[in-house]
Design an enzyme around this catalytic site. Structure first.
Site, short mmCIF file in Angstrom:
data_model
loop_
_atom_site.label_atom_id
_atom_site.label_comp_id
_atom_site.label_asym_id
_atom_site.label_seq_id
_atom_site.Cartn_x
_atom_site.Cartn_y
_atom_site.Cartn_z
N TYR A 5 31.93 -12.53 69.56
CA TYR A 5 31.30 -11.23 69.84
C TYR A 5 32.12 -10.08 69.27
O TYR A 5 31.56 -9.07 68.82
CB TYR A 5 31.10 -11.04 71.35
CG TYR A 5 29.90 -11.79 71.86
CD1 TYR A 5 28.62 -11.50 71.38
CD2 TYR A 5 30.02 -12.78 72.82
CE1 TYR A 5 27.51 -12.18 71.84
CE2 TYR A 5 28.92 -13.47 73.29
CZ TYR A 5 27.66 -13.17 72.80
OH TYR A 5 26.57 -13.83 73.25
N GLU A 42 37.24 -40.47 83.19
CA GLU A 42 36.16 -39.68 82.59
C GLU A 42 35.41 -38.84 83.62
O GLU A 42 35.17 -37.66 83.41
CB GLU A 42 35.16 -40.59 81.86
CG GLU A 42 34.00 -39.80 81.25
CD GLU A 42 33.07 -40.63 80.38
OE1 GLU A 42 33.35 -41.83 80.17
OE2 GLU A 42 32.06 -40.09 79.93
N ASP A 91 33.39 -44.50 81.41
CA ASP A 91 32.12 -45.22 81.40
C ASP A 91 32.16 -46.23 80.25
O ASP A 91 33.04 -46.17 79.38
CB ASP A 91 30.96 -44.24 81.16
CG ASP A 91 30.68 -43.34 82.36
OD1 ASP A 91 31.08 -43.71 83.49
OD2 ASP A 91 30.05 -42.29 82.17
#
Lengths: 362, 362
Positions: free
Chosen positions: A97, A195, A247
């Site tokens: 920005y 995780e 996972d």
């Protein structure tokens, strides 16, 4: 301004000087950078991590796009210098920005700004954190009997990541370099990176950090740089082994790779961020079969990612080759919380003890 | 087991008894619940929040689906009782996997389990947290001169959210009920809830909590229940005004609505979670114009969400009607970090002082 920041300022000034000198000489300014893709990732036997190889890409001001990049480099360097002098920092989003005021050098997407920040890292051999640029948030937390000395409003303060924190643990700051962050002491035998927040909460509730004498690090998905840097420091400075528990899907394999081998996007600083001795303790494709876990079908994106991993040099070893093929053959993936099929204690009473004793950590 | 948990156990046992009694009498068991949709949201003048109205939906064991729901209710009740007795908790994801062993009552998606947990709340007038069910993670943090007495491994401990934390602040635990969480003391004049981590970090770095004597709460997107409950408690018990500072888009308006009015999904516990006096301080559609902020175009989903808000009773007042129409008319949205266009200090030197002085908070 600390020493690292002074070096960063000097190096960035050199970059800008290079551009101006070329212009003074009547040459067209150019910058040469390593090619940042999977094709150009090489194993570095010295540091045991994956880094950029010898393939290069050159930015020249001969084209409008190249000239724009040079202009952006000058503006960004100026912005970073200002932040270092005023002891400020900025999110990458804010820099995007702020570039609204840079006329032709304005970034059109945030990615352009992020990439430039990484380019400046490779050129200057400094880190984005030294430039006082940071991501939005990391979300990472640490829980275990480890004491950090970290910057607070009242100066440096010791915080024990078990006794001095809520059940969510210690929130990792965006920079964990020695100037503002020390590993004071610890009473653990290894580090376990996780995780998901669900598994992190499960291990804490089950008293696993105490029983196994380990320190948990919640990666919160693809780990932020500060999280990887902290794991690296705990490993290197304190000799603590690191295991990674995720996972069982291709995206989780990538999470492990970024912790252990180095990520493709940040291969120029792999030796800062990667922990080459980190070990993967699942969920593997074999675990899905051996523990008869509830699964989901691989979707097209999963299958594509697994195939991409087969040509990723970081996964080019017997273990990953066999696990990735096994997952493709069965067509299934599983979450680490799928172990709850056997009850809330199964992961801490059975799964992790089996995995960790194989590694001699329990 | 604390008092709340004892009540939860008793109430859930009554639910299960109701089913068994009906079966004993030879009746078909049924459960009547409030309809959980926008159509059935009503303003409650007593508590000043939005709650479910009088529309009902009935689950009867006459159909297979209804009978499955009853069976799941029995299994879930049993699971919750077991957790309360053993002082355990579980993520909603874990409950989904645990249901693998429930035969015909197995959840087919996690949403089925989540919805059932909310149904049990409406029936029992207890909260999911009393059932020891929790979400994956909240990500919420608090920064400011407020001291909480919270549960740690060494028992209850005082933590000041400025002096005793890293720059990320204090991580909000999943349950902030009095049994394990007290607001000990504070030296602030109001609470500011923030949508993004980038803005939270900006205000901390700029020393805004000290200058404005306020406490920041990072909502981390759509706020978790514990975050909303904590804001409610700070407001109610300590009389602290609450302002909410978000991005300027329809999703952020919903974030404000869930803090101030109550969320549609959790309208049965709005009086626990919502802070009716909370005030929105932007980014509004008017701010986008008045401050000439960098914008993105509204996409189709944004436009759909704005239209949905026009028929949402919670947004049925002059302020929201005018702001939503203004946003639709200009076809643009903006992020709170877009204020960085004017430099890193603009938000704390200009925007917030202007907004807060209109409310008499600065």
């Amino acid at each position: 301004m600390n020493d690292r920041q002074k070096v960063a300022m000097d190096r960035l000034t050199e970059v800008a000087e290079g551009i101006y000198d070329a212009l003074d000489r009547g040459d067209i300014p150019q910058m040469t950078l390593p090619l940042r893709s999977k094709r150009n990732i090489e194993f570095d036997p010295m540091t045991q991590v994956w880094k950029y190889g010898s393939l290069k890409t050159t930015r020249t001001a001969k084209t409008t796009q190249g000239a724009t990049t040079m202009l952006r480099t000058a503006y960004t360097t100026d912005f970073i210098n200002e932040m270092i002098r005023e002891n400020k920092s900025s999110t990458l989003r804010e820099m995007y920005y702020i570039s609204e005021g840079w006329n032709a050098a304005k970034f059109h997407t945030q990615d352009e700004g992020n990439l430039l920040a990484e380019d400046l890292e490779t050129i200057s051999h400094c880190m984005r954190e030294d430039f006082k640029l940071r991501p939005e948030e990391s979300g990472a937390h640490v829980y275990g009997n480890v004491t950090f000395r970290t910057m607070t409003k009242k100066g440096m303060k010791d915080i024990n990541c078990m006794d001095d924190v809520s059940e969510q643990g210690f929130a990792v700051p965006y920079s964990v370099e020695k100037e503002t962050f020390e590993i004071k002491s610890h009473d653990v035998k290894f580090i376990m990176a996780l995780e998901t927040g669900g598994m992190y909460a499960r291990l804490i509730e089950n008293g696993f950090p105490e029983k196994a004498e380990c320190c948990l690090v919640h990666l919160s998905g693809q780990p932020a740089r500060s999280t990887r840097r902290l794991i690296k420091r705990l490993n290197e400075e304190n000799g603590l082994p690191v295991v990674v528990f995720t996972d069982g899907d291709p995206w989780s394999f990538r999470i492990f790779a970024s912790v252990a081998y180095g990520a493709i996007k940040t291969a120029h600083i792999s030796d800062y961020l990667a922990t080459p001795t980190a070990q993967f303790i699942g969920i593997t494709a074999s675990d899905i079969l051996n523990y008869d876990l509830p699964t989901d079908k691989l979707n097209d994106k999963d299958i594509g990612a697994l195939h991409a991993e087969l040509t990723d040099p970081r996964f080019n070893d017997e273990f990953w080759d066999s696990e990735i093929h096994a997952m493709l053959d069965m067509g299934k993936k599983a979450e680490q919380q799928a172990l709850a099929k056997y009850g809330l204690d199964y992961v801490t009473d059975t799964y992790l003890p089996e995995k960790l004793s194989q590694l001699g950590l329990l």
